[in-house]
Design an enzyme around this catalytic site. Sequence first.
Site, short mmCIF file in Angstrom:
data_model
loop_
_atom_site.label_atom_id
_atom_site.label_comp_id
_atom_site.label_asym_id
_atom_site.label_seq_id
_atom_site.Cartn_x
_atom_site.Cartn_y
_atom_site.Cartn_z
N LEU A 33 -6.78 -4.57 13.42
CA LEU A 33 -7.38 -5.04 12.16
C LEU A 33 -7.77 -3.89 11.23
O LEU A 33 -8.61 -4.07 10.34
CB LEU A 33 -8.58 -5.97 12.41
N PHE A 72 5.21 -4.52 15.50
CA PHE A 72 5.04 -4.21 14.08
C PHE A 72 3.96 -3.16 13.86
O PHE A 72 3.73 -2.73 12.73
CB PHE A 72 4.58 -5.47 13.31
N TYR A 140 6.44 9.50 7.99
CA TYR A 140 6.54 8.10 8.38
C TYR A 140 7.94 7.80 8.92
O TYR A 140 8.11 7.30 10.04
CB TYR A 140 6.19 7.19 7.20
N PHE A 168 14.38 -2.94 4.47
CA PHE A 168 14.34 -2.35 3.13
C PHE A 168 13.02 -2.82 2.50
O PHE A 168 12.00 -2.69 3.15
CB PHE A 168 15.66 -2.63 2.39
N ARG A 220 15.72 -0.79 -5.80
CA ARG A 220 15.40 -1.13 -4.41
C ARG A 220 16.00 -2.49 -4.05
O ARG A 220 16.27 -3.32 -4.93
CB ARG A 220 13.87 -1.21 -4.20
N ARG A 281 7.04 9.41 -8.42
CA ARG A 281 6.26 9.53 -7.19
C ARG A 281 7.07 10.40 -6.22
O ARG A 281 8.27 10.17 -6.05
CB ARG A 281 6.04 8.13 -6.61
N ASP A 284 10.47 9.56 -3.66
CA ASP A 284 11.17 8.30 -3.95
C ASP A 284 12.66 8.56 -4.21
O ASP A 284 13.00 9.19 -5.21
CB ASP A 284 10.59 7.64 -5.21
N1 UFG Z 1 6.70 1.67 -7.99
C1 UFG Z 1 6.27 1.86 -9.27
N2 UFG Z 1 4.93 1.62 -9.54
C2 UFG Z 1 4.06 1.20 -8.58
C3 UFG Z 1 4.53 1.01 -7.27
C4 UFG Z 1 5.86 1.25 -7.00
O1 UFG Z 1 7.02 2.24 -10.16
O2 UFG Z 1 2.88 1.03 -8.91
C5 UFG Z 1 8.13 1.88 -7.69
C6 UFG Z 1 8.37 2.95 -6.63
O3 UFG Z 1 8.48 4.20 -7.22
C7 UFG Z 1 9.68 2.46 -5.99
C8 UFG Z 1 9.62 0.93 -6.15
O4 UFG Z 1 8.65 0.68 -7.16
O5 UFG Z 1 10.75 2.92 -6.73
C9 UFG Z 1 9.19 0.23 -4.89
O6 UFG Z 1 8.01 0.85 -4.40
P1 UFG Z 1 7.16 0.30 -3.17
O7 UFG Z 1 6.00 1.21 -3.00
O8 UFG Z 1 6.91 -1.16 -3.35
O9 UFG Z 1 8.17 0.43 -1.95
P2 UFG Z 1 8.96 1.72 -1.41
O10 UFG Z 1 10.38 1.55 -1.82
O11 UFG Z 1 8.32 2.98 -1.76
O12 UFG Z 1 8.68 1.57 0.15
C10 UFG Z 1 9.37 0.71 0.96
C11 UFG Z 1 8.49 0.32 2.14
C12 UFG Z 1 8.23 1.53 3.00
C13 UFG Z 1 9.52 2.19 3.37
C14 UFG Z 1 10.28 2.54 2.14
C15 UFG Z 1 11.61 3.15 2.48
O13 UFG Z 1 7.29 -0.24 1.70
O14 UFG Z 1 7.55 1.14 4.19
O15 UFG Z 1 10.53 1.35 1.38
O16 UFG Z 1 11.96 4.04 1.47
F1 UFG Z 1 9.29 3.31 4.07
#
Ligand code: UFG
Length: 328
Positions: A33, A72, A140, A168, A220, A281, A284
């Site tokens: 938790l 998980f 990670y 993904f 994505r 970020r 990415d």
């Molecule tokens: N993004 C923004 N603004 C935000 C949040 C995200 O522009 O406030 C963008 C990120 O740069 C990215 C996309 O939205 O391009 C998706 O971002 P997320 O944080 O939702 O997800 P991620 O693609 O970074 O992460 C996911 C999973 C992770 C995994 C990763 C693999 O959540 O656990 O894919 O690359 F590791």
Amino acid sequence: MAVLVAGGAGYIGSHTAAELVDNGEEVVVVDNLVKGHREAVGECRFYHGDLTDICFLDSVFSENKIDSVIDFAASSLVGESMSKPLDYYKNNLISVMNLLDKMKEYEVPVIVFSSTAAVYGEPENIPILETDRTEPTNPYGETKLAIEKMLKWCEKAYGIKYATLRYFNAAGARIDGSIGEDHDPESHLIPIILQAALGKRKAVQIYGDDYPTPDGTCIRDYIHVTDLADAHILALNGLREGSGSGVYNLGNGKGFSVKEVIDTAKKVTGHAIPVEITQRRKGDPAVLVASSEKAKRELGWEPRYNDLETIIESAWRWHSTHPDGFAG
Ligand code: UFG
């Protein structure tokens, strides 16, 4: 016989536990938790504790007749892993090592393991195949890749069969609206967009619009959390019925840019969603899109909620009725 769902109070774990219960399975959930929510666990036996505590874990295995494990439980934030790599190695590796130790001791023959697209790092091909290069760009992804390799050696030594599922971008909420995504702090794109639609944030920050993509924002592959849950159940049943171990990508095979996700969310919610363009970020990749042909072919998996509008509609149903998440 019961399925042990480790991390079953978290986002993907709770959705999978709910589907397992609907399929008539007896489910035992273990969760510390730290990120998960007790309220997300439905009709399951629940143990509050940490997998790094081997004595606690032993009590779970000795008090239940466990025939399979779905794991998980992990620290899973890419950014956080960059600043706290040791926490990630400790939490993620030790918890799986303990699980495998107990599986060996109690002769539990199969495990379905949560892995991630982060094992690939900067992709060499789009869509990404399971056989593509794995070179994580963050701790990670490194911990998940290390566990994937650990599973391979444990199969050889102890005969424990595994299905490794590389997700993904998990998104959406249970279609009946009963459970959904609730992270604190939230870092994932779709919940952040919906919080902006609800007026709970001033704007969505778009992390960079100078990527080599058609609109300059990252692309994505968003996959509905219930479709992920289905894949776990298919993989589990396959292993129980004697199929071999395997590694599978889980995505829809279609990429959407950050701007496209925001536009779809505007349409679904009917609300304005203010945006701000900010810096990229760190870490990415520009584009991550899965080939999930192997999962379709070998597991018989077919995503049910495979269009972005449906995914966002389900998330909106949850967020608009639970603006403060499980606390609301
Ligand atoms: N993004 C923004 N603004 C935000 C949040 C995200 O522009 O406030 C963008 C990120 O740069 C990215 C996309 O939205 O391009 C998706 O971002 P997320 O944080 O939702 O997800 P991620 O693609 O970074 O992460 C996911 C999973 C992770 C995994 C990763 C693999 O959540 O656990 O894919 O690359 F590791």
